[in-house]
Design a protein around this motif. Structure first.
Motif, PDB file in Angstrom:
ATOM      1  N   PRO A 233       9.470  19.596   6.931  1.00 17.00           N
ATOM      2  CA  PRO A 233       9.189  19.338   5.517  1.00 17.00           C
ATOM      3  C   PRO A 233       7.771  18.813   5.308  1.00 17.00           C
ATOM      4  O   PRO A 233       7.186  18.201   6.197  1.00 17.00           O
ATOM      5  N   ALA A 234       7.228  19.086   4.134  1.00 20.13           N
ATOM      6  CA  ALA A 234       5.905  18.581   3.771  1.00 20.13           C
ATOM      7  C   ALA A 234       5.953  17.060   3.696  1.00 20.13           C
ATOM      8  O   ALA A 234       6.968  16.477   3.289  1.00 20.13           O
ATOM      9  N   PRO A 235       4.875  16.375   4.096  1.00 20.14           N
ATOM     10  CA  PRO A 235       4.831  14.914   3.981  1.00 20.14           C
ATOM     11  C   PRO A 235       4.994  14.474   2.526  1.00 20.14           C
ATOM     12  O   PRO A 235       4.544  15.156   1.613  1.00 20.14           O
ATOM     13  N   VAL A 236       5.646  13.343   2.343  1.00 17.40           N
ATOM     14  CA  VAL A 236       5.860  12.769   1.009  1.00 17.40           C
ATOM     15  C   VAL A 236       5.098  11.442   0.962  1.00 17.40           C
ATOM     16  O   VAL A 236       5.325  10.570   1.808  1.00 17.40           O
TER      17      VAL A 236
ATOM     18  N   HIS B 241       0.840  -1.204   0.000  1.00 20.93           N
ATOM     19  CA  HIS B 241       0.000   0.000   0.000  1.00 20.93           C
ATOM     20  C   HIS B 241       0.870   1.248   0.000  1.00 20.93           C
ATOM     21  O   HIS B 241       2.040   1.198   0.379  1.00 20.93           O
ATOM     22  N   SER B 242       0.282   2.366  -0.377  1.00 18.41           N
ATOM     23  CA  SER B 242       1.022   3.618  -0.309  1.00 18.41           C
ATOM     24  C   SER B 242       1.290   3.954   1.159  1.00 18.41           C
ATOM     25  O   SER B 242       0.610   3.480   2.068  1.00 18.41           O
ATOM     26  N   CYS B 243       2.317   4.762   1.378  1.00 14.20           N
ATOM     27  CA  CYS B 243       2.669   5.184   2.726  1.00 14.20           C
ATOM     28  C   CYS B 243       3.129   6.638   2.663  1.00 14.20           C
ATOM     29  O   CYS B 243       3.337   7.190   1.586  1.00 14.20           O
ATOM     30  N   SER B 244       3.283   7.240   3.822  1.00 10.16           N
ATOM     31  CA  SER B 244       3.676   8.634   3.880  1.00 10.16           C
ATOM     32  C   SER B 244       4.897   8.795   4.771  1.00 10.16           C
ATOM     33  O   SER B 244       4.987   8.161   5.825  1.00 10.16           O
ATOM     34  N   LEU B 245       5.821   9.625   4.337  1.00  8.63           N
ATOM     35  CA  LEU B 245       6.999   9.974   5.128  1.00  8.63           C
ATOM     36  C   LEU B 245       6.789  11.419   5.559  1.00  8.63           C
ATOM     37  O   LEU B 245       6.795  12.320   4.731  1.00  8.63           O
ATOM     38  N   ALA B 246       6.539  11.622   6.846  1.00 11.46           N
ATOM     39  CA  ALA B 246       6.211  12.952   7.358  1.00 11.46           C
ATOM     40  C   ALA B 246       7.319  13.424   8.293  1.00 11.46           C
ATOM     41  O   ALA B 246       7.358  13.047   9.450  1.00 11.46           O
ATOM     42  N   GLY B 247       8.237  14.198   7.772  1.00  7.42           N
ATOM     43  CA  GLY B 247       9.331  14.725   8.581  1.00  7.42           C
ATOM     44  C   GLY B 247      10.668  14.123   8.198  1.00  7.42           C
ATOM     45  O   GLY B 247      10.793  13.410   7.202  1.00  7.42           O
ATOM     46  N   TYR B 248      11.659  14.416   9.018  1.00  5.05           N
ATOM     47  CA  TYR B 248      13.003  13.892   8.790  1.00  5.05           C
ATOM     48  C   TYR B 248      13.188  12.580   9.532  1.00  5.05           C
ATOM     49  O   TYR B 248      12.721  12.435  10.661  1.00  5.05           O
ATOM     50  N   PRO B 249      13.886  11.641   8.928  1.00  4.05           N
ATOM     51  CA  PRO B 249      14.175  10.410   9.656  1.00  4.05           C
ATOM     52  C   PRO B 249      15.258  10.659  10.702  1.00  4.05           C
ATOM     53  O   PRO B 249      15.968  11.662  10.646  1.00  4.05           O
ATOM     54  N   LYS B 250      15.365   9.751  11.638  1.00  3.76           N
ATOM     55  CA  LYS B 250      16.489   9.770  12.574  1.00  3.76           C
ATOM     56  C   LYS B 250      17.663   9.134  11.824  1.00  3.76           C
ATOM     57  O   LYS B 250      17.514   8.084  11.203  1.00  3.76           O
TER      58      LYS B 250
END
Length: 117
Positions: free
Chosen positions: A41-44, A13-22
């Motif tokens: 950052p805007a969610p991707v 399924h699609s997913c969202s990356l919201a912010g910076y990773p650690k």
């Protein structure tokens, strides 16, 4: 120097990356460099098979040339998704997916906002 941190959505399924990773990069002499991004950052959103790419910038010089006092070479990195405490250890690889190491002077690796590709 520049490098890329790449995350691929391998789920169904699609997913969202919201912010910076650690991001924490381990050095040969036991020290670590940490990722740092600016702002929010805007969610991707990533469809299955798509990737998020974050450009990384760091120094391998001390301002006078290669620094033997730098924490030697770096590899691997511990990475966690934004808001997640579970880290994954990932190797540093070159453009041909071959294991590599790099010299990082300083304790910070600057991260750009994630971009979908």
């Amino acid at each position: 120097m520049t490098a890329e941190l790449v995350a691929v959505n391998s789920g169904p399924h699609s997913c969202s990356l919201a912010g910076y990773p650690k991001l924490e990069i381990r050095m040969d002499k036991g020290s670590r460099a940490h990722g740092a991004g600016q702002g929010s950052p805007a969610p991707v959103t990533l469809d299955t098979g798509r990737k998020a790419v974050i450009d990384l910038r760091y120094s391998e010089m001390n301002g006078k040339g290669p620094d033997t006092e730098c924490p030697a070479t770096a590899s691997p990195a511990d990475v966690a998704a934004p808001g997640d405490s579970a880290t994954v250890r990932v190797p540093m690889v070159d453009q041909n997916a071959k294991p590599t190491k790099d010299t990082i002077c300083g304790a910070e690796v600057r991260m750009s906002a994630p971009v979908a590709r």
